[in-house]
Design an enzyme around this catalytic site. Structure first.
Site, PDB file in Angstrom:
ATOM      1  N   GLU A  59     -40.226 -10.497  47.428  1.00  0.00           N
ATOM      2  CA  GLU A  59     -40.648  -9.403  46.556  1.00  0.00           C
ATOM      3  C   GLU A  59     -41.761  -8.636  47.242  1.00  0.00           C
ATOM      4  O   GLU A  59     -42.645  -9.228  47.878  1.00  0.00           O
ATOM      5  CB  GLU A  59     -41.144  -9.911  45.202  1.00  0.00           C
ATOM      6  CG  GLU A  59     -41.712  -8.783  44.348  1.00  0.00           C
ATOM      7  CD  GLU A  59     -41.613  -9.017  42.857  1.00  0.00           C
ATOM      8  OE1 GLU A  59     -41.627  -8.023  42.102  1.00  0.00           O
ATOM      9  OE2 GLU A  59     -41.507 -10.178  42.442  1.00  0.00           O
ATOM     10  N   CYS A 264     -40.186  -7.816  39.369  1.00  0.00           N
ATOM     11  CA  CYS A 264     -40.860  -6.715  38.664  1.00  0.00           C
ATOM     12  C   CYS A 264     -40.931  -5.461  39.529  1.00  0.00           C
ATOM     13  O   CYS A 264     -40.914  -4.336  39.008  1.00  0.00           O
ATOM     14  CB  CYS A 264     -42.267  -7.148  38.252  1.00  0.00           C
ATOM     15  SG  CYS A 264     -42.278  -8.482  37.033  1.00  0.00           S
ATOM     16  N   ASN A 382     -33.879  -7.762  36.243  1.00  0.00           N
ATOM     17  CA  ASN A 382     -34.777  -8.907  36.414  1.00  0.00           C
ATOM     18  C   ASN A 382     -35.508  -9.179  35.091  1.00  0.00           C
ATOM     19  O   ASN A 382     -36.182  -8.294  34.556  1.00  0.00           O
ATOM     20  CB  ASN A 382     -35.814  -8.610  37.505  1.00  0.00           C
ATOM     21  CG  ASN A 382     -36.885  -9.678  37.576  1.00  0.00           C
ATOM     22  OD1 ASN A 382     -36.628 -10.789  38.036  1.00  0.00           O
ATOM     23  ND2 ASN A 382     -38.094  -9.366  37.123  1.00  0.00           N
ATOM     24  N   GLU A 383     -35.331 -10.372  34.571  1.00  0.00           N
ATOM     25  CA  GLU A 383     -36.038 -10.803  33.351  1.00  0.00           C
ATOM     26  C   GLU A 383     -35.867  -9.794  32.203  1.00  0.00           C
ATOM     27  O   GLU A 383     -36.798  -9.527  31.449  1.00  0.00           O
ATOM     28  CB  GLU A 383     -37.523 -11.024  33.640  1.00  0.00           C
ATOM     29  CG  GLU A 383     -37.788 -12.159  34.622  1.00  0.00           C
ATOM     30  CD  GLU A 383     -39.265 -12.359  34.909  1.00  0.00           C
ATOM     31  OE1 GLU A 383     -40.077 -11.460  34.577  1.00  0.00           O
ATOM     32  OE2 GLU A 383     -39.624 -13.414  35.472  1.00  0.00           O
TER      33      GLU A 383
END
Length: 673
Positions: A59, A264, A382-383
């Site tokens: 990331e 994120c 993502n999430e």
């Protein structure tokens, strides 16, 4: 009790009480005693571990790429970080000279459509006349990402774009940390740069300084425009732009996959700042760059969609692309308007896999890679499972991708570890960040996970909080216990990766991390070294390993058979985490292998431990907590292994391939004391 009670009665009562205490604790093994480990290698008990079981997750956080793995030394190379409005902040660029000798500003005059900001430098002094420039000249300098690491004898490639209405004579210099010692210099002299002109210069360092800077200076009056100023080491990995020492840290893990470009980071706080792959491909100087508003810094996107796919190929790892699905932390696209986002992802897959004649495959080919990349997995967001309209948009991505690329496997953000998903997916994403006890205890998380549905992709795991410090032994041991649990459930867990991977010590946005670095040095935390114990498990055969009852709170073990590609030998590897404070003698019995299949020769013991469970590595002591190998002679007749307190231990037993035969339960290798 009456003071006149006879002494014999008191002693009798004490004896009965002590006997009761001993009997009540007999079923629980005290951690300083011998513990039995039973390994069953019979055909009925083995499982095949996926080749992708253990990998890595990259990331863009903590300056992992910009100022890290991506070897670009100039920060804000295109002067875009200050925004589209001019004049703008040029940080971290600084001015050499005062306002009487030059004026520096930005304007929208670049020759590149996607990044219009350029730097305008008006020099008011001259090499002669009434207003004379200082002998060293005036201009600008860039300190890089907390200093540029310039090393004696190495070559550095400087690329910049310049424009002026007159001839230019600019000195490009690599200068030591306080601006006094010149490590390399090159003169940029051009008579006709009335149009934007690309200049390339190779510079060889005559000294070493990990906190160097790049200077562009002149003593000639006039106006000069600069844009897209890049400085790269000439020796990046295969010329692909990756910093060698950090790339090696990844390569040494032998990852089965790499998940990218983030979590994120992909979403963004707002969609306008999300990672958009189309803005990151093509010539580097044409890329717009963007502000990553989750982790709060600018990236020039030199490490883009193409480079991540190239990184996966260089690591011999399968790429897993996490794409933005129209959802950020604060806004989202309604499923009724999601189709343009779906098309963008189809285009991104075509970029990776399309023929060189296809629209986006031709862009990849123009970047030097006509062959398709081996993209087999994509993750939809993502999430985001609990976010509004995730499922509605997910199904549109799923249907479109499966129609165009039926072999691509799709990862849902929704957790399927407790019950089957209510929508189609090949894998479900599972994240765990918690204290050491919770992570260690989660080793059995997937024991009762649904069999027969989508498999788990544990794409982010780590011990966090006080137990982790900046990367403690305690954290690594808990994570190792968790991974052993995943390994034992390899029929329902397909992949796992630690997070985050990198941290630049100057920008620690998340703690802890696997690999710590600055401009010139790097070291692995205990969690990084822990992962080395699992890399041979990819594609290995899992054997049934059962510890004696009563030790589950502090011991966990697994056993695999793996093949060493270096010596072409097969090994039985036993891994054990002892999270207790006392040593344990492990007595090993192997059932299901012929007696002579295990060679009577030296075995290899590898141990990760330290004097204190909160011990960490550092730049001053990078090897305080690292795996230590030792040789065990003639152990096969007496298979007793001592496990240090708070340790991760692996034992590699060479297996004779000519005699190996997995048999029934009547063949037992057993320790004899």
């Amino acid at each position: 009790m009456d003071a006149n009670t006879p002494l014999s009665s008191i002693l009798l009562l004490l004896f009965i009480l002590l006997s009761a205490i001993c009997q009540s604790s007999a079923s629980r093994i005290v951690p300083n005693q011998t513990v039995a480990l039973f390994i069953n290698a019979s055909k009925a008990s083995v499982k095949e571990i996926p080749k992708t079981m253990f990998g890595i997750f990259f990331e863009e956080i903590n300056h992992a790429g910009a100022g890290g793995l991506w070897a670009e030394l100039v920060c804000n190379r295109g002067f875009e970080a200050g925004g589209l409005n001019t004049p703008s902040n040029i940080d971290p660029w600084s001015i050499i000279g005062d306002e009487s000798s030059l004026i520096v500003s930005t304007e929208r005059s670049s020759c590149f459509d996607r990044n219009k900001i350029a730097l305008r430098m008006e020099v008011l002094c001259n090499h002669d006349g009434p207003k004379t420039c200082p002998a060293e000249g005036v201009g600008i300098f860039n300190p890089g990402f907390w200093g540029m690491n310039i090393e004696l004898g190495k070559m550095y490639k400087l690329v910049l774009y310049v424009r002026a209405s007159h001839s230019v004579n600019v000195s490009a210099s690599l200068v030591g940390s306080i601006g006094l010692k010149t490590l390399a210099t090159a003169d940029i002299i051009a008579s006709d740069v009335s149009n934007w002109t690309k200049i390339e210069v190779l510079m060889q360092a005559k000294g070493t300084d990990a906190s160097s800077r790049l200077q562009l200076t002149t003593t000639r009056k006039g106006i000069i425009w600069f844009d897209q100023v890049s400085l790269m080491p000439a020796d990046t990995y295969k010329g692909h732009g990756f910093r060698n020492d950090l790339f090696k840290m990844l390569k040494d893990l032998s990852p089965g996959f790499i998940r990218f470009p983030g979590g994120c980071f992909v979403e963004g706080e707002w969609l306008r700042n999300a990672f958009r792959w189309k803005e990151t491909v093509g010539p580097w100087e044409e890329r717009a760059g963007h502000f990553g508003d989750v982790w709060r810094y600018w990236t020039d996107d030199g490490l883009g969609h193409f480079e991540f796919l190239q990184l996966a190929e260089d690591l011999d790892a399968l790429p897993i692309w996490v794409f933005n699905n129209g959802i950020s932390h604060n806004d989202h696209v309604d499923p009724s308007a999601i189709l343009p986002f779906v098309q963008e992802i189809l285009d991104g897959i075509e970029f990776a896999r399309g023929s060189p004649q296809s629209k986006w495959g031709s862009v990849r080919a123009s970047m030097g890679h006509p062959e398709p990349f081996n993209l087999r997995y994509v993750a939809v967001g993502n999430e985001d499972c609990e976010r509004q309209d995730y499922l509605g948009s997910y199904l549109k991505f799923y249907d479109a991708i499966r129609h165009a690329y039926p072999d691509i496997e799709i990862i849902s953000n929704c957790d399927g570890s407790s019950k089957l998903l209510d929508h189609p997916a090949h894998y479900y994403d599972y994240h765990i960040y918690n204290n050491a006890d919770n992570v260690f205890g989660s080793a059995r998380k997937f024991d009762k996970a649904p069999r027969g549905g989508p498999k788990a992709f544990v794409s982010e795991y780590a011990v966090t909080g006080d137990d982790a410090g900046k990367g403690s032994l305690l954290a690594a041991l808990a994570e190792a216990g968790f991974l052993i649990g995943l390994e034992r459930n390899c029929d329902v867990v397909e992949m796992a990766s630690y997070a985050p991977l990198f941290v630049n010590k100057n920008d620690r946005r998340w703690n802890p991390d696997a690999i710590v670095f600055d401009s010139s040095e790097t070291y692995g935390t205990p969690s990084y070294w822990m992962q080395h114990f699992f890399k041979e498990s990819n594609g290995a055969t899992l054997l049934n390993a059962t510890l004696q009852a009563g030790v589950e709170s502090f011991l966990i073990a697994s056993a695999v058979m793996w093949k060493n590609t270096e010596d072409n030998n097969k090994y039985l590897r036993i891994k054990v985490v002892n999270s207790g404070s006392k040593s344990v003698t492990l007595q090993i019995s192997v059932d299901g292998l012929e007696l002579n299949s295990i060679r009577s020769q030296v075995w290899i013991k590898t141990e990760l431990t330290s004097a204190d469970y909160m011990d960490e590595n550092s730049f001053e002591h990078p090897n305080k907590v690292v795996p230590v190998k030792s040789l065990l002679d003639d152990v096969w007749e007496e298979m007793d292994i001592v496990l240090s307190p708070r340790s991760l231990t692996s034992i590699d037993l060479p297996i004779n391939p000519n005699n190996i035969r997995i048999v029934g339960s009547d063949s037992v290798l057993r320790s004899s004391h």
